[in-house]
Design a protein around this motif. Structure first.
Motif, PDB file in Angstrom:
ATOM      1  N   LEU A  11     -53.484  82.114  39.849  1.00  0.00           N
ATOM      2  CA  LEU A  11     -52.653  81.332  41.064  1.00  0.00           C
ATOM      3  C   LEU A  11     -52.248  80.034  40.055  1.00  0.00           C
ATOM      4  O   LEU A  11     -50.877  79.701  40.425  1.00  0.00           O
ATOM      5  CB  LEU A  11     -53.560  80.778  41.756  1.00  0.00           C
ATOM      6  CG  LEU A  11     -53.049  80.000  43.169  1.00  0.00           C
ATOM      7  CD1 LEU A  11     -52.379  81.334  43.936  1.00  0.00           C
ATOM      8  CD2 LEU A  11     -54.170  79.645  44.051  1.00  0.00           C
ATOM      9  N   LEU A  12     -53.056  79.504  39.324  1.00  0.00           N
ATOM     10  CA  LEU A  12     -52.204  78.450  38.428  1.00  0.00           C
ATOM     11  C   LEU A  12     -51.102  78.956  37.522  1.00  0.00           C
ATOM     12  O   LEU A  12     -49.833  78.456  37.509  1.00  0.00           O
ATOM     13  CB  LEU A  12     -53.298  77.910  37.417  1.00  0.00           C
ATOM     14  CG  LEU A  12     -52.836  76.905  36.459  1.00  0.00           C
ATOM     15  CD1 LEU A  12     -52.096  75.639  37.237  1.00  0.00           C
ATOM     16  CD2 LEU A  12     -53.953  76.258  35.558  1.00  0.00           C
ATOM     17  N   TRP A  15     -48.170  79.297  39.736  1.00  0.00           N
ATOM     18  CA  TRP A  15     -47.712  78.141  40.162  1.00  0.00           C
ATOM     19  C   TRP A  15     -46.882  77.681  38.890  1.00  0.00           C
ATOM     20  O   TRP A  15     -45.602  77.055  39.082  1.00  0.00           O
ATOM     21  CB  TRP A  15     -48.968  77.122  40.194  1.00  0.00           C
ATOM     22  CG  TRP A  15     -48.415  75.608  40.727  1.00  0.00           C
ATOM     23  CD1 TRP A  15     -48.050  74.748  39.520  1.00  0.00           C
ATOM     24  CD2 TRP A  15     -48.078  75.104  41.711  1.00  0.00           C
ATOM     25  NE1 TRP A  15     -47.792  73.528  40.302  1.00  0.00           N
ATOM     26  CE2 TRP A  15     -47.440  73.721  41.554  1.00  0.00           C
ATOM     27  CE3 TRP A  15     -48.097  75.278  43.080  1.00  0.00           C
ATOM     28  CZ2 TRP A  15     -47.258  72.881  42.568  1.00  0.00           C
ATOM     29  CZ3 TRP A  15     -47.765  74.600  44.096  1.00  0.00           C
ATOM     30  CH2 TRP A  15     -47.298  73.271  43.725  1.00  0.00           C
ATOM     31  N   ILE A  16     -47.288  77.828  37.625  1.00  0.00           N
ATOM     32  CA  ILE A  16     -46.389  77.378  36.435  1.00  0.00           C
ATOM     33  C   ILE A  16     -45.055  77.994  36.717  1.00  0.00           C
ATOM     34  O   ILE A  16     -44.048  77.530  36.195  1.00  0.00           O
ATOM     35  CB  ILE A  16     -47.143  77.467  35.342  1.00  0.00           C
ATOM     36  CG1 ILE A  16     -48.205  76.312  35.167  1.00  0.00           C
ATOM     37  CG2 ILE A  16     -46.325  77.384  34.032  1.00  0.00           C
ATOM     38  CD1 ILE A  16     -49.266  76.516  34.158  1.00  0.00           C
TER      39      ILE A  16
END
Lengths: 189, 109
Positions: A11-12, A15-16
């Motif tokens: 998920l991170l 996001w990036i």
């Protein structure tokens, strides 16, 4: 690594990716802001765009951003039927939005206001077209996801994918707020 | 969670329609209107970031928030910088007509 940890990490990572995608949109916005007065004697933004049409487009995309949220609430509750319905509604709203955008592009080209006419129109088609391309990819992704939910149910693996799809869809609505404001509203100011 | 989505949705509609009505009815002077509708867009950005994308609700290190803030800074520099530099160039570079006059170029008819 536990499943939750893998999910958090991807998920991170996603996001990036969204942040870097935002940078490419930023460059296209800057290009549009610089080139929009250069109409080369051709039609300007105010002569070409219809604000009521774009308002409806905006509200449709905004509603789809809300319904994809409702779909995710159904996913968290493990309500398969409900999730399919809300993703279906989101898909139809997204398809309507894309249809309206293509209709607008088609009309502009028919009026002789294609990307070849002026620097203003080149930058307009690049910016709005890139957003439309993202919407198309999002729709394809959503269609595939709905088939996966239908066939395999709401497994942790699929739910993790759906979280990223919803994030992507919300992101596209945020980019559109700025297209609506900068490209369409500002042309009438 | 449902309340957060619903509130975000209602606020976004209100902000969008408010910006639209201000422009269509030409309610403010040009300079003020530009600032107001850009401000409405930025408010809507925050509403959606918090209520749809759940920014700022992370536990532990706030990577999402940090990467968003750095991206937003780069965006502001790129966009505002491009506009300022290109306007400045546009202002200082003379037009063809000015070059002809300044350099005393004779044009045959």
């Amino acid at each position: 690594m536990s499943h939750t940890e893998t999910h958090e990490r991807s998920l991170l990572g996603f996001w990036i990716y969204l942040m870097t995608d935002l940078l490419s949109f930023g460059v296209l916005f800057a290009t549009y802001a610089v080139l929009s007065p250069n109409t080369a004697g051709g039609p300007n933004a105010k002569e070409l765009f219809s604000l009521p049409f774009v308002l409806i487009e905006t509200l449709i995309l905004l509603t789809s951003s809300f319904t994809v949220g409702l779909a995710m609430l159904a996913v968290f509750k493990q309500a398969k039927q409900q999730a399919l319905i809300w993703f279906g509604v989101t898909f139809l709203l997204g398809l309507t939005f894309l249809g309206m955008e293509l209709y607008e592009f088609n009309n502009l080209i028919a009026e002789g206001a294609s990307w070849e006419r002026s620097a203003f129109l080149s930058s307009f088609f690049t910016l709005v077209g890139t957003h439309g391309l993202h919407i198309s990819v999002g729709l394809l992704w959503m269609a595939v996801s709905m088939v996966m939910i239908w066939k395999r149910g709401l497994t942790p693996f699929i739910n993790s994918k759906l979280t990223r799809l919803a994030l992507f869809w919300h992101f596209l609505d945020i980019v559109w707020i700025f297209i609506f404001t900068i490209v369409y509203l500002l042309s009438y100011v | 969670m449902f309340k957060s989505y619903l509130l975000g949705f209602i606020l976004s509609i209100l902000l969008t329609v408010a910006a639209y009505l201000l422009v269509v009815n030409n309610m403010l002077s040009q300079g003020v209107l530009i600032i107001v509708i850009l401000a409405l867009a930025v408010i809507q950005l925050w509403v959606q970031l918090i209520m749809f994308l759940h920014l700022g609700q992370e536990t532990g290190p706030r990577w999402k928030l940090i990467s968003w803030i750095s991206t937003a800074s780069v965006l502001l520099i790129v966009v505002i910088g491009s506009i300022v530099i290109m306007n400045n160039l546009n202002y200082h570079v003379p037009s063809d007509q000015e070059i002809i006059e300044n350099e005393g170029i004779h044009q045959s008819h």
